[in-house]
Enzyme design. Structure first.
Site, PDB file in Angstrom:
ATOM      1  N   THR A  46     -59.827 -14.799  41.098  1.00 17.57           N
ATOM      2  CA  THR A  46     -59.396 -15.230  39.728  1.00 17.57           C
ATOM      3  C   THR A  46     -59.512 -16.682  39.415  1.00 17.57           C
ATOM      4  OG1 THR A  46     -58.405 -13.191  39.565  1.00 17.57           O
ATOM      5  CG2 THR A  46     -58.181 -14.827  37.765  1.00 17.57           C
ATOM      6  N   THR A  47     -58.973 -17.747  40.323  1.00 13.20           N
ATOM      7  CA  THR A  47     -58.780 -19.177  40.137  1.00 13.20           C
ATOM      8  C   THR A  47     -60.224 -19.710  40.168  1.00 13.20           C
ATOM      9  OG1 THR A  47     -56.524 -18.791  41.273  1.00 13.20           O
ATOM     10  CG2 THR A  47     -57.813 -20.858  41.110  1.00 13.20           C
ATOM     11  N   TYR A 109     -59.366  -3.858  32.429  1.00 14.96           N
ATOM     12  CA  TYR A 109     -59.780  -3.215  31.028  1.00 14.96           C
ATOM     13  C   TYR A 109     -59.694  -1.746  30.916  1.00 14.96           C
ATOM     14  CZ  TYR A 109     -62.332  -3.303  26.638  1.00 14.96           C
ATOM     15  OH  TYR A 109     -62.869  -2.853  25.570  1.00 14.96           O
ATOM     16  N   TYR A 135     -55.518  -6.254  45.322  1.00 16.63           N
ATOM     17  CA  TYR A 135     -54.968  -7.240  44.548  1.00 16.63           C
ATOM     18  C   TYR A 135     -54.525  -6.840  43.483  1.00 16.63           C
ATOM     19  CZ  TYR A 135     -55.123 -11.569  41.832  1.00 16.63           C
ATOM     20  OH  TYR A 135     -54.951 -12.837  41.088  1.00 16.63           O
ATOM     21  N   ARG A 140     -53.268  -9.861  34.386  1.00 14.91           N
ATOM     22  CA  ARG A 140     -54.600  -9.843  33.926  1.00 14.91           C
ATOM     23  C   ARG A 140     -55.318  -8.546  33.731  1.00 14.91           C
ATOM     24  NH1 ARG A 140     -56.878 -14.902  34.570  1.00 14.91           N
ATOM     25  NH2 ARG A 140     -55.433 -16.428  35.646  1.00 14.91           N
ATOM     26  N   LYS A 164     -52.398  -8.045  48.011  1.00 13.93           N
ATOM     27  CA  LYS A 164     -51.763  -9.430  47.188  1.00 13.93           C
ATOM     28  C   LYS A 164     -51.063  -8.917  46.134  1.00 13.93           C
ATOM     29  CE  LYS A 164     -53.496 -13.592  44.740  1.00 13.93           C
ATOM     30  NZ  LYS A 164     -54.447 -14.272  44.299  1.00 13.93           N
ATOM     31  N   ILE A 206     -51.182 -15.995  49.025  1.00  8.22           N
ATOM     32  CA  ILE A 206     -52.647 -16.572  48.665  1.00  8.22           C
ATOM     33  C   ILE A 206     -52.254 -17.312  47.184  1.00  8.22           C
ATOM     34  CG2 ILE A 206     -54.739 -15.960  47.564  1.00  8.22           C
ATOM     35  CD1 ILE A 206     -54.755 -13.242  49.513  1.00  8.22           C
TER      36      ILE A 206
END
Length: 295
Positions: A46-47, A109, A135, A140, A164, A206
């Site tokens: 994402t980063t 979503y 993850y 998010r 994660k 992470i």
């Protein structure tokens, strides 16, 4: 997974002022992280702002990091999405020989049920030729992968080797740690509770902040894994304010300003993200100046 214990960093993607990918800066970020002592690198998480990158730009980032790393550290590739079949197709067609594992986000979503999340990762497990790190980041995705679902996946699929865990909920992480299979790893996805999670039995982090302060943050996690509580806590409490700052106005705007302050990369982000405001920028700059006290 032994090589993925400790500190991994979720690499940000530097951009030039014209918003193109800054290859030279990306190479500097990779080398800065490796020279600082992190244990592995995560590409296109994402980063990385991959949500606003084209297919060609993503491939450019992948190949740049592979080349800059030059086999020095294990690499993890972000391969996930909310279209299960699309993820499966990518896993079946992409060359993954350079990667130790994939990092796959829970579907966003769509807001699937726990059974839907299970079936999504089951399909990914059956398609992936390399190990999978789940993850979970409810802030998010809009849905939380509950411990019972994580444990079900961990027990049923040998190539699902870690999670994660970024729900920001230490109790939830501890429930997974308590009942997980022996060789399954719980990795913090939240810099603020990374050390407490390690003390609870987690395998590391992470990290976002770890690429801005790789020497200090990776040493903190190593101290934590070795149960050097006082020394690890000293670093953790020093960085608490900065961790809050880099997420205060969104990720990766904060860590990109750290790069700017360090002279590694520009602080450019793509819309709908914007740079941190002047007040936060000054506070981050001040922290970077005093961070050499730990050196």
């Amino acid at each position: 997974m032994q090589a993925l214990i400790g500190t991994g960093v979720a690499l940000a993607t530097p951009f030039k002022n014209d918003l193109s990918v800054d290859i030279e800066a990306l190479i500097r970020v990779v080398n800065f992280s490796i020279d600082g002592g992190v244990e592995y690198l995560v590409i296109l998480g994402t980063t990385a702002e991959n949500a606003t990158m084209t297919h060609d730009e993503k491939e450019l980032v992948i190949q740049t990091v592979i080349g800059a790393n030059n086999g020095r550290l294990p690499l993890v590739l972000g391969v996930g999405g909310n279209n299960t079949q699309e993820v499966v197709n990518e896993l079946k067609t992409r060359n993954l020989l350079d990667f130790a594992a994939i990092l796959s986000i829970s579907p966003y979503y769509n807001k699937p049920t726990q059974e839907g999340i299970y079936q999504h990762f089951k399909a990914i497990s059956l398609a992936s030729p390399i190990p999978i790190i789940l993850y979970n980041v409810p802030s998010r995705t809009g849905s939380n992968v509950l411990p019972k679902t994580v444990l079900r996946l961990a027990n049923e699929f040998n190539n699902i080797v870690a999670i994660k865990e970024a729900a920001g909920d230490l109790e939830q992480a501890m429930k997974i740690i308590k009942d997980k299979p022996k060789n399954f790893h719980v990795i913090s996805g939240d810099d603020m509770i990374a050390l407490p999670m390690v003390f609870a039995g987690g395998s590391g982090v992470i990290s976002v902040i770890g690429q801005g302060f790789p020497k200090e943050f990776s040493e903190m996690i190593r101290l934590g894994l070795n149960r050097k509580v006082d020394a690890a806590n000293k670093i953790h409490y020093f960085f608490m304010d900065c961790i809050e700052m880099i997420f205060e106005q969104g990720n990766p705007a904060g860590i990109k300003h750290v790069f700017h302050s360090l002279g590694i990369a520009q602080n450019t982000v793509r819309l709908p993200l914007v740079k941190v405001d002047e007040s936060l920028a000054l506070r981050i700059d001040e922290f970077v100046k005093k961070s050499n006290k730990l050196s």
